[in-house]
Design a protein around this motif. Structure first.
Motif, PDB file in Angstrom:
ATOM      1  N   ALA A   1       0.832  -1.203   0.000  1.00 13.26           N
ATOM      2  CA  ALA A   1       0.000   0.000   0.000  1.00 13.26           C
ATOM      3  C   ALA A   1       0.869   1.256   0.000  1.00 13.26           C
ATOM      4  N   GLU A   2       1.972   1.227   0.727  1.00  9.38           N
ATOM      5  CA  GLU A   2       2.889   2.373   0.752  1.00  9.38           C
ATOM      6  C   GLU A   2       3.573   2.572  -0.604  1.00  9.38           C
ATOM      7  N   VAL A   3       3.849   1.488  -1.304  1.00  8.55           N
ATOM      8  CA  VAL A   3       4.417   1.612  -2.652  1.00  8.55           C
ATOM      9  C   VAL A   3       3.441   2.379  -3.541  1.00  8.55           C
ATOM     10  N   VAL A   4       2.170   2.035  -3.469  1.00 14.32           N
ATOM     11  CA  VAL A   4       1.145   2.758  -4.242  1.00 14.32           C
ATOM     12  C   VAL A   4       1.099   4.221  -3.811  1.00 14.32           C
ATOM     13  N   LEU A   5       1.135   4.459  -2.503  1.00 13.57           N
ATOM     14  CA  LEU A   5       1.082   5.825  -1.981  1.00 13.57           C
ATOM     15  C   LEU A   5       2.242   6.662  -2.499  1.00 13.57           C
ATOM     16  N   PHE A   6       3.455   6.136  -2.412  1.00 14.41           N
ATOM     17  CA  PHE A   6       4.616   6.910  -2.836  1.00 14.41           C
ATOM     18  C   PHE A   6       4.716   7.023  -4.360  1.00 14.41           C
ATOM     19  N   ALA A   7       4.235   6.030  -5.075  1.00 17.24           N
ATOM     20  CA  ALA A   7       4.195   6.149  -6.541  1.00 17.24           C
ATOM     21  C   ALA A   7       3.278   7.299  -6.936  1.00 17.24           C
ATOM     22  N   SER A   8       2.144   7.398  -6.280  1.00 13.11           N
ATOM     23  CA  SER A   8       1.205   8.487  -6.568  1.00 13.11           C
ATOM     24  C   SER A   8       1.773   9.837  -6.136  1.00 13.11           C
ATOM     25  N   GLY A   9       2.323   9.884  -4.941  1.00 15.09           N
ATOM     26  CA  GLY A   9       2.875  11.137  -4.424  1.00 15.09           C
ATOM     27  C   GLY A   9       4.039  11.664  -5.238  1.00 15.09           C
ATOM     28  N   ILE A  10       4.936  10.765  -5.616  1.00 14.23           N
ATOM     29  CA  ILE A  10       6.110  11.182  -6.398  1.00 14.23           C
ATOM     30  C   ILE A  10       5.689  11.572  -7.818  1.00 14.23           C
TER      31      ILE A  10
ATOM     32  N   ALA B   1      11.752  15.119  -7.520  1.00 14.43           N
ATOM     33  CA  ALA B   1      10.531  14.624  -6.884  1.00 14.43           C
ATOM     34  C   ALA B   1      10.851  13.516  -5.886  1.00 14.43           C
ATOM     35  N   VAL B   2      11.765  12.635  -6.256  1.00 13.15           N
ATOM     36  CA  VAL B   2      12.165  11.547  -5.346  1.00 13.15           C
ATOM     37  C   VAL B   2      12.892  12.124  -4.133  1.00 13.15           C
ATOM     38  N   ARG B   3      13.732  13.131  -4.355  1.00 10.64           N
ATOM     39  CA  ARG B   3      14.416  13.773  -3.216  1.00 10.64           C
ATOM     40  C   ARG B   3      13.402  14.425  -2.278  1.00 10.64           C
ATOM     41  N   PHE B   4      12.418  15.115  -2.832  1.00 12.30           N
ATOM     42  CA  PHE B   4      11.401  15.777  -2.007  1.00 12.30           C
ATOM     43  C   PHE B   4      10.430  14.801  -1.343  1.00 12.30           C
ATOM     44  N   GLY B   5      10.084  13.726  -2.065  1.00 11.52           N
ATOM     45  CA  GLY B   5       8.973  12.913  -1.603  1.00 11.52           C
ATOM     46  C   GLY B   5       9.247  11.505  -1.157  1.00 11.52           C
ATOM     47  N   LEU B   6      10.519  11.074  -1.149  1.00  6.00           N
ATOM     48  CA  LEU B   6      10.784   9.692  -0.755  1.00  6.00           C
ATOM     49  C   LEU B   6      11.924   9.549   0.236  1.00  6.00           C
ATOM     50  N   TYR B   7      13.113  10.000  -0.127  1.00 10.49           N
ATOM     51  CA  TYR B   7      14.306   9.709   0.663  1.00 10.49           C
ATOM     52  C   TYR B   7      14.164  10.035   2.146  1.00 10.49           C
ATOM     53  N   TRP B   8      13.588  11.177   2.442  1.00 13.87           N
ATOM     54  CA  TRP B   8      13.510  11.623   3.835  1.00 13.87           C
ATOM     55  C   TRP B   8      12.496  10.837   4.655  1.00 13.87           C
ATOM     56  N   PHE B   9      11.684  10.027   3.986  1.00 16.42           N
ATOM     57  CA  PHE B   9      10.560   9.392   4.666  1.00 16.42           C
ATOM     58  C   PHE B   9      10.679   7.879   4.823  1.00 16.42           C
ATOM     59  N   VAL B  10      11.654   7.265   4.195  1.00 19.50           N
ATOM     60  CA  VAL B  10      11.737   5.803   4.163  1.00 19.50           C
ATOM     61  C   VAL B  10      11.802   5.215   5.578  1.00 19.50           C
ATOM     62  N   PHE B  11      12.694   5.711   6.406  1.00 17.73           N
ATOM     63  CA  PHE B  11      12.844   5.156   7.758  1.00 17.73           C
ATOM     64  C   PHE B  11      11.550   5.287   8.560  1.00 17.73           C
TER      65      PHE B  11
END
Length: 192
Positions: free
Chosen positions: A136-145, A158-168
């Protein structure tokens, strides 16, 4: 022809069941709104760190696909009409749905439905809940990015803004939601 007492009680029971289901869906949308209030704005990205995603996962895992979808669709309607349900760092209302976090927000009903659907398809174990949360998170981040790409005109940005900082943080949210959902299922099963 007169109706029997059983027919009248049956109709009354169905009405009570519908009222209960509506209350559960509305309560779940408010739970996500409360999670959204716990926000940490990050200075290097327009996407804040919130507990919204945790709330969405937990609602989907515990309520299932249909009620999870309904709760998050209601959440979006509440936010779109101006109720203060979105994270307070944003503009609120439709502007927030069209802003940098719109891709995440608009995916919430699908995210909850997917997590719930996976959970409904087998034994309700921690592993199943964690896998459901991850997918479900994969779908969420695919949509967000994807949404962020329209703002930045750059997939890398977009990946820098919307993914890297949130993975942990997302890994922790997935594990916590899976643990609570399976604990709730066990408690509910034992109580039944």
């Amino acid at each position: 022809m007169q109706k029997t007492a059983t027919q009248i009680l049956s109709r009354h029971d169905r009405g009570l069941e519908w009222a209960l289901q509506i209350a559960v869906v509305a309560g779940a949308s408010l739970f996500v709104a409360l999670c959204a209030r716990l926000t940490l704005p990050l200075p290097f990205t327009p996407v804040p760190l919130t507990l919204q995603n945790f709330g969405v996962l937990l609602v989907g895992l515990t309520l299932g696909s249909r009620r999870g979808f309904a709760a998050l669709a209601l959440y979006l309607v509440e936010g779109a009409v101006g109720m203060p349900v979105f994270n307070p760092a944003g503009l609120g209302g439709v502007a927030q749905l069209l802003g940098p976090t719109g891709g995440y927000l608009l995916a919430y009903p699908l995210v909850a439905a997917l997590a719930g659907w996976i959970m409904e398809r087998g034994k309700k174990t921690f592993t199943r809940a964690a896998v459901a949360g991850l997918l479900a998170e994969v779908v969420l981040f695919a949509s967000g990015i994807s949404w962020l790409v329209t703002f930045t005109h750059s997939f890398a940005q977009a990946v820098r803004f919307g993914l890297y900082w949130f993975v942990f943080a997302e890994v922790i949210k997935i594990m916590a939601a899976a643990a609570i959902a399976t604990g709730w299922q066990c408690a509910h099963k034992a109580h039944s």
